[in-house]
Every structure is written in C-alpha cells, then in structure tokens.
Design a protein around this motif. Sequence first.
Motif, PDB file in Angstrom:
ATOM      1  N   ALA A   1      50.164  43.846  34.660  1.00 14.95           N
ATOM      2  CA  ALA A   1      48.872  43.191  34.247  1.00 14.95           C
ATOM      3  C   ALA A   1      48.134  42.260  35.003  1.00 14.95           C
ATOM      4  O   ALA A   1      46.884  42.444  35.272  1.00 14.95           O
ATOM      5  N   ALA A   2      49.083  41.497  35.867  1.00 18.70           N
ATOM      6  CA  ALA A   2      48.453  40.545  36.617  1.00 18.70           C
ATOM      7  C   ALA A   2      47.763  41.522  38.017  1.00 18.70           C
ATOM      8  O   ALA A   2      46.855  40.982  38.772  1.00 18.70           O
ATOM      9  N   VAL A   3      48.433  42.413  38.509  1.00 17.57           N
ATOM     10  CA  VAL A   3      47.977  43.314  39.401  1.00 17.57           C
ATOM     11  C   VAL A   3      46.482  43.970  38.900  1.00 17.57           C
ATOM     12  O   VAL A   3      45.643  43.824  40.001  1.00 17.57           O
ATOM     13  N   VAL A   4      46.687  44.499  37.810  1.00 17.98           N
ATOM     14  CA  VAL A   4      45.477  45.084  37.463  1.00 17.98           C
ATOM     15  C   VAL A   4      44.271  43.996  37.330  1.00 17.98           C
ATOM     16  O   VAL A   4      43.047  44.502  37.618  1.00 17.98           O
ATOM     17  N   SER A   5      44.648  42.694  37.067  1.00 21.05           N
ATOM     18  CA  SER A   5      43.556  41.907  37.003  1.00 21.05           C
ATOM     19  C   SER A   5      42.968  41.363  38.272  1.00 21.05           C
ATOM     20  O   SER A   5      41.682  41.481  38.357  1.00 21.05           O
ATOM     21  N   VAL A   6      43.868  41.517  39.355  1.00 22.70           N
ATOM     22  CA  VAL A   6      43.430  41.209  40.548  1.00 22.70           C
ATOM     23  C   VAL A   6      42.492  42.517  41.221  1.00 22.70           C
ATOM     24  O   VAL A   6      41.331  42.275  41.786  1.00 22.70           O
ATOM     25  N   LEU A   7      42.996  43.675  40.774  1.00 24.18           N
ATOM     26  CA  LEU A   7      42.266  44.738  41.328  1.00 24.18           C
ATOM     27  C   LEU A   7      40.815  45.041  40.741  1.00 24.18           C
ATOM     28  O   LEU A   7      39.864  45.226  41.422  1.00 24.18           O
ATOM     29  N   SER A   8      40.984  44.578  39.475  1.00 21.92           N
ATOM     30  CA  SER A   8      39.633  44.376  38.732  1.00 21.92           C
ATOM     31  C   SER A   8      38.772  43.305  39.313  1.00 21.92           C
ATOM     32  O   SER A   8      37.428  43.801  39.632  1.00 21.92           O
ATOM     33  N   SER A   9      39.120  42.285  39.770  1.00 22.96           N
ATOM     34  CA  SER A   9      38.292  41.371  40.432  1.00 22.96           C
ATOM     35  C   SER A   9      37.773  41.785  41.636  1.00 22.96           C
ATOM     36  O   SER A   9      36.488  41.728  41.966  1.00 22.96           O
ATOM     37  N   VAL A  10      38.633  42.251  42.431  1.00 21.14           N
ATOM     38  CA  VAL A  10      38.245  42.823  43.720  1.00 21.14           C
ATOM     39  C   VAL A  10      36.969  43.871  43.617  1.00 21.14           C
ATOM     40  O   VAL A  10      36.128  44.143  44.139  1.00 21.14           O
ATOM     41  N   ALA A  11      37.397  44.847  42.570  1.00 17.93           N
ATOM     42  CA  ALA A  11      36.468  46.033  42.346  1.00 17.93           C
ATOM     43  C   ALA A  11      35.126  45.606  41.950  1.00 17.93           C
ATOM     44  O   ALA A  11      34.102  46.108  42.194  1.00 17.93           O
ATOM     45  N   SER A  12      34.972  44.392  41.112  1.00 18.14           N
ATOM     46  CA  SER A  12      33.898  43.955  40.708  1.00 18.14           C
ATOM     47  C   SER A  12      33.160  43.032  41.428  1.00 18.14           C
ATOM     48  O   SER A  12      32.131  42.442  41.176  1.00 18.14           O
ATOM     49  N   SER A  13      33.797  42.635  42.657  1.00 18.99           N
ATOM     50  CA  SER A  13      33.104  41.635  43.505  1.00 18.99           C
ATOM     51  C   SER A  13      31.674  42.034  44.290  1.00 18.99           C
ATOM     52  O   SER A  13      31.002  40.935  44.473  1.00 18.99           O
ATOM     53  N   GLY A  14      31.481  43.051  44.330  1.00 19.76           N
ATOM     54  CA  GLY A  14      30.207  43.554  44.928  1.00 19.76           C
ATOM     55  C   GLY A  14      29.123  43.670  43.812  1.00 19.76           C
ATOM     56  O   GLY A  14      28.020  43.992  44.213  1.00 19.76           O
TER      57      GLY A  14
END
Length: 90
Positions: free
Chosen positions: A50-63
Amino acid sequence: MSFLTRAFVTATVERAVKTFAQSLAALLAASGAGLLAVPWLTTLSVAGTAAVVSVLSSVASSGVGHPGPSLASEGVEAAPAAVPAVARAA
C-alpha cells in the motif's frame, strides 16, 4: 521535473508512512487475532505494498494540477521558519 524537489519528496514520504500505518492498523483490526497470533509477514507485506502504491500514485500525479503529490488543490508549501509564540492572557 517537479517530483524531485525537497518539498515534494517530503510530502510523498509523509503520505507513504501514513498509508503504511493506516493499512497496518486496518489489517490488524480486521484480523481479529491477538498480537502474537497475527501473520506478521503477510500483514507487513500488504501494508508495504500500500505504501509503494501511494508513492507511485504521488509520482504519477506530480505533473497534473497544482505542485505536490496530490491531484487535489492542495499544494506543497515551504514550512515557516519558526512558529511565533502565543502570548498568554493574564
């Protein structure tokens, strides 16, 4: 790249730690098992995922949208240097 700033990384790590803790708490509560009977490897693995998915979600929404790890309107702002002292009423 907007996700390489210190503020973005700090906000992303905070979100990942909160997600890990919330997932772990939910899994422990849902299992109904005692503290010594919990399948810790599985529980920690799911919370870590779940924490890894949170990080990936943050990176994906960065732009997208405002600067920061969220798609919402909240942005990443620098913290104030010091919090002013509040005067006590006499």
